[in-house]
Motif scaffolding. Structure first.
Motif, PDB file in Angstrom:
ATOM      1  N   GLN A 150       0.842  -1.185   0.000  1.00 43.58           N
ATOM      2  CA  GLN A 150       0.000   0.000   0.000  1.00 43.58           C
ATOM      3  C   GLN A 150       0.877   1.234   0.000  1.00 43.58           C
ATOM      4  N   ALA A 151       0.762   2.007  -1.075  1.00 47.60           N
ATOM      5  CA  ALA A 151       1.499   3.253  -1.187  1.00 47.60           C
ATOM      6  C   ALA A 151       0.642   4.376  -0.609  1.00 47.60           C
ATOM      7  N   PRO A 152       1.266   5.480  -0.228  1.00 47.25           N
ATOM      8  CA  PRO A 152       0.506   6.603   0.351  1.00 47.25           C
ATOM      9  C   PRO A 152      -0.599   7.065  -0.585  1.00 47.25           C
ATOM     10  N   GLY A 153      -1.805   7.182  -0.056  1.00 44.60           N
ATOM     11  CA  GLY A 153      -2.927   7.667  -0.839  1.00 44.60           C
ATOM     12  C   GLY A 153      -3.512   6.663  -1.807  1.00 44.60           C
ATOM     13  N   LYS A 154      -3.035   5.424  -1.752  1.00 48.53           N
ATOM     14  CA  LYS A 154      -3.531   4.406  -2.688  1.00 48.53           C
ATOM     15  C   LYS A 154      -4.130   3.228  -1.926  1.00 48.53           C
ATOM     16  N   GLU A 155      -4.891   2.419  -2.674  1.00 51.01           N
ATOM     17  CA  GLU A 155      -5.471   1.218  -2.103  1.00 51.01           C
ATOM     18  C   GLU A 155      -4.390   0.148  -1.937  1.00 51.01           C
ATOM     19  N   SER A 170      -6.144 -12.625  -0.398  1.00 47.64           N
ATOM     20  CA  SER A 170      -6.883 -11.497  -0.938  1.00 47.64           C
ATOM     21  C   SER A 170      -7.026 -10.468   0.168  1.00 47.64           C
ATOM     22  N   LEU A 171      -7.654  -9.361  -0.161  1.00 45.71           N
ATOM     23  CA  LEU A 171      -7.855  -8.328   0.848  1.00 45.71           C
ATOM     24  C   LEU A 171      -8.765  -8.807   1.978  1.00 45.71           C
ATOM     25  N   LEU A 172      -9.440  -9.912   1.771  1.00 44.43           N
ATOM     26  CA  LEU A 172     -10.323 -10.466   2.797  1.00 44.43           C
ATOM     27  C   LEU A 172      -9.671 -11.594   3.591  1.00 44.43           C
ATOM     28  N   SER A 173      -8.390 -11.818   3.382  1.00 48.25           N
ATOM     29  CA  SER A 173      -7.695 -12.894   4.090  1.00 48.25           C
ATOM     30  C   SER A 173      -7.752 -12.672   5.600  1.00 48.25           C
ATOM     31  N   PRO A 174      -7.815 -13.749   6.359  1.00 46.47           N
ATOM     32  CA  PRO A 174      -8.006 -13.616   7.812  1.00 46.47           C
ATOM     33  C   PRO A 174      -6.766 -13.219   8.605  1.00 46.47           C
ATOM     34  N   TYR A 175      -5.581 -13.468   8.057  1.00 48.55           N
ATOM     35  CA  TYR A 175      -4.360 -13.200   8.818  1.00 48.55           C
ATOM     36  C   TYR A 175      -3.461 -12.217   8.071  1.00 48.55           C
ATOM     37  N   TRP A 176      -3.017 -11.207   8.823  1.00 44.19           N
ATOM     38  CA  TRP A 176      -2.173 -10.151   8.244  1.00 44.19           C
ATOM     39  C   TRP A 176      -1.047  -9.781   9.199  1.00 44.19           C
ATOM     40  N   GLY A 177       0.077  -9.384   8.603  1.00 43.47           N
ATOM     41  CA  GLY A 177       1.141  -8.802   9.390  1.00 43.47           C
ATOM     42  C   GLY A 177       0.915  -7.303   9.547  1.00 43.47           C
ATOM     43  N   GLN A 178       1.828  -6.678  10.279  1.00 45.15           N
ATOM     44  CA  GLN A 178       1.679  -5.250  10.573  1.00 45.15           C
ATOM     45  C   GLN A 178       2.295  -4.382   9.488  1.00 45.15           C
ATOM     46  N   GLY A 179       3.076  -4.970   8.602  1.00 42.16           N
ATOM     47  CA  GLY A 179       3.661  -4.231   7.497  1.00 42.16           C
ATOM     48  C   GLY A 179       5.096  -3.825   7.737  1.00 42.16           C
ATOM     49  N   THR A 180       5.844  -3.689   6.642  1.00 43.26           N
ATOM     50  CA  THR A 180       7.211  -3.202   6.690  1.00 43.26           C
ATOM     51  C   THR A 180       7.386  -2.200   5.550  1.00 43.26           C
ATOM     52  N   GLN A 181       8.033  -1.088   5.856  1.00 44.98           N
ATOM     53  CA  GLN A 181       8.170  -0.002   4.879  1.00 44.98           C
ATOM     54  C   GLN A 181       9.315  -0.290   3.915  1.00 44.98           C
ATOM     55  N   VAL A 182       9.036  -0.125   2.640  1.00 42.70           N
ATOM     56  CA  VAL A 182      10.059  -0.195   1.597  1.00 42.70           C
ATOM     57  C   VAL A 182      10.064   1.161   0.885  1.00 42.70           C
ATOM     58  N   THR A 183      11.217   1.785   0.853  1.00 47.46           N
ATOM     59  CA  THR A 183      11.363   3.077   0.187  1.00 47.46           C
ATOM     60  C   THR A 183      12.473   2.964  -0.845  1.00 47.46           C
ATOM     61  N   VAL A 184      12.137   3.281  -2.080  1.00 49.25           N
ATOM     62  CA  VAL A 184      13.098   3.209  -3.171  1.00 49.25           C
ATOM     63  C   VAL A 184      13.389   4.627  -3.641  1.00 49.25           C
ATOM     64  N   ALA A 185      14.630   5.036  -3.479  1.00 46.90           N
ATOM     65  CA  ALA A 185      15.031   6.386  -3.857  1.00 46.90           C
ATOM     66  C   ALA A 185      15.484   6.415  -5.309  1.00 46.90           C
ATOM     67  N   SER A 186      15.140   7.496  -5.997  1.00 46.47           N
ATOM     68  CA  SER A 186      15.508   7.607  -7.413  1.00 46.47           C
ATOM     69  C   SER A 186      16.890   8.205  -7.572  1.00 46.47           C
ATOM     70  N   LEU A 235      14.556  -2.751  -8.133  1.00 46.49           N
ATOM     71  CA  LEU A 235      13.513  -1.945  -7.504  1.00 46.49           C
ATOM     72  C   LEU A 235      13.385  -0.583  -8.165  1.00 46.49           C
ATOM     73  N   LYS A 236      12.163  -0.095  -8.204  1.00 47.58           N
ATOM     74  CA  LYS A 236      11.839   1.188  -8.817  1.00 47.58           C
ATOM     75  C   LYS A 236      11.205   2.094  -7.760  1.00 47.58           C
ATOM     76  N   PRO A 237      11.265   3.392  -7.953  1.00 49.51           N
ATOM     77  CA  PRO A 237      10.619   4.298  -6.989  1.00 49.51           C
ATOM     78  C   PRO A 237       9.135   3.990  -6.799  1.00 49.51           C
ATOM     79  N   GLU A 238       8.476   3.510  -7.839  1.00 50.99           N
ATOM     80  CA  GLU A 238       7.048   3.200  -7.724  1.00 50.99           C
ATOM     81  C   GLU A 238       6.782   1.945  -6.900  1.00 50.99           C
ATOM     82  N   ASP A 239       7.826   1.237  -6.491  1.00 54.59           N
ATOM     83  CA  ASP A 239       7.660   0.108  -5.572  1.00 54.59           C
ATOM     84  C   ASP A 239       7.594   0.568  -4.117  1.00 54.59           C
ATOM     85  N   THR A 240       7.819   1.837  -3.890  1.00 53.41           N
ATOM     86  CA  THR A 240       7.752   2.381  -2.535  1.00 53.41           C
ATOM     87  C   THR A 240       6.366   2.193  -1.949  1.00 53.41           C
TER      88      THR A 240
END
Length: 120
Positions: A39-44, A104-120, A86-91
């Motif tokens: 999930q990128a900022p401002g996106k689904e 899917s987005l309805l899956s019952p188990y999820w992690g808390q997430g890890t940030q990936v930032t790709v600098a151009s 990796l590309k900046p759009e993979d951020t």
């Protein structure tokens, strides 16, 4: 308590690589399909990759095909995402999921997430 914990995110230059891990605890997911979403900022939140419980079949979003590889180690209850070229759009924040059938987005188990930032 069931937990999925992602790790391996960080800051990388465009063209670089990262390997994400998602370790599960509290129950075994050896018969569950596993997947990665982002999930990128401002996106689904969007699908990235998935792997069958056996590891035999995998699936990828078109945007990452040929660059990302999903794999799993059922003995370690862990799924991986190798990200190359990796590309900046993979951020994005990358999340792992576990599902008895198909992640899917309805899956019952999820992690808390890890940030990936790709600098151009």
């Amino acid at each position: 308590q069931v937990q999925l914990v992602e790790s391996g995110g960080g800051l990388v230059q465009a063209g670089g690589s990262l390997r994400l891990s998602c370790a599960a605890s509290g129950r075994t997911f050896s018969t569950y399909a596993r997947g990665w979403f982002r999930q990128a900022p401002g996106k689904e939140r969007e699908f990235v990759a998935a792997i069958h419980w056996s590891g035999v079949s995998t699936g990828y979003a078109e945007s990452v095909k040929g660059r990302f590889t999903i794999s799993r180690d059922n003995a370690k209850n862990t799924v991986y995402l190798q990200m190359n070229s990796l590309k900046p759009e993979d951020t994005a924040v990358y999340y792992c999921a576990a599902d008895p059938v198909r992640p899917s987005l309805l899956s019952p188990y999820w992690g808390q997430g890890t940030q990936v930032t790709v600098a151009s």
